[in-house]
Scaffold this motif. Sequence first.
Motif, PDB file in Angstrom:
ATOM      1  N   HIS A 130      -1.126  -7.069  -4.505  1.00  0.00           N
ATOM      2  CA  HIS A 130      -1.246  -6.413  -3.204  1.00  0.00           C
ATOM      3  C   HIS A 130      -2.690  -5.971  -2.944  1.00  0.00           C
ATOM      4  N   VAL A 131      -3.350  -5.440  -3.963  1.00  0.00           N
ATOM      5  CA  VAL A 131      -4.749  -5.034  -3.822  1.00  0.00           C
ATOM      6  C   VAL A 131      -5.587  -6.254  -3.453  1.00  0.00           C
TER       7      VAL A 131
ATOM      8  N   CYS B 191       0.847  -1.196   0.000  1.00  0.00           N
ATOM      9  CA  CYS B 191       0.000   0.000   0.000  1.00  0.00           C
ATOM     10  C   CYS B 191       0.877   1.238   0.000  1.00  0.00           C
TER      11      CYS B 191
ATOM     12  N   TRP C 175      -1.449   1.322  -4.934  1.00  0.00           N
ATOM     13  CA  TRP C 175      -0.858   0.038  -4.564  1.00  0.00           C
ATOM     14  C   TRP C 175       0.288  -0.297  -5.515  1.00  0.00           C
ATOM     15  N   GLU C 176       1.251  -1.058  -5.019  1.00  0.00           N
ATOM     16  CA  GLU C 176       2.389  -1.476  -5.849  1.00  0.00           C
ATOM     17  C   GLU C 176       1.974  -2.423  -6.967  1.00  0.00           C
TER      18      GLU C 176
ATOM     19  N   GLU D  71      -6.814   5.173  -3.628  1.00  0.00           N
ATOM     20  CA  GLU D  71      -5.826   4.196  -3.159  1.00  0.00           C
ATOM     21  C   GLU D  71      -4.716   4.082  -4.194  1.00  0.00           C
TER      22      GLU D  71
END
Length: 97
Positions: free
Chosen positions: A61-62, A35, A56-57, A54
């Motif tokens: 990850h999400v 995150c 995220w990488e 948001e």
Amino acid sequence: MIIVAGHLIVDPAKRDAYLSTCTEAVRAARSAPGCLDFSLTPDLLDDSRVNVFERWESPQHVAAFRGEGPGEDQQAALRGGSVAEYDVGGTRPLLGG
């Protein structure tokens, strides 16, 4: 990088209460692996709107954070909205920091 952005619609009289139920989810997201940023904020012009942002990488990850998604109480409070996930190929800073 993945960006999740959009808005949720809730009962205007219950928006503050809805946002208070999201505190732990925001805290958990911000400490989750991958995150980069996570916020749910009240809209300045529309009392029924909650803005979602948001970063995220990766999609993995999400997905790892989302699990089964919001709880039943949070889902029941939603009247609608529009949230989408965007794959970002590159970035360039507009402000330092």
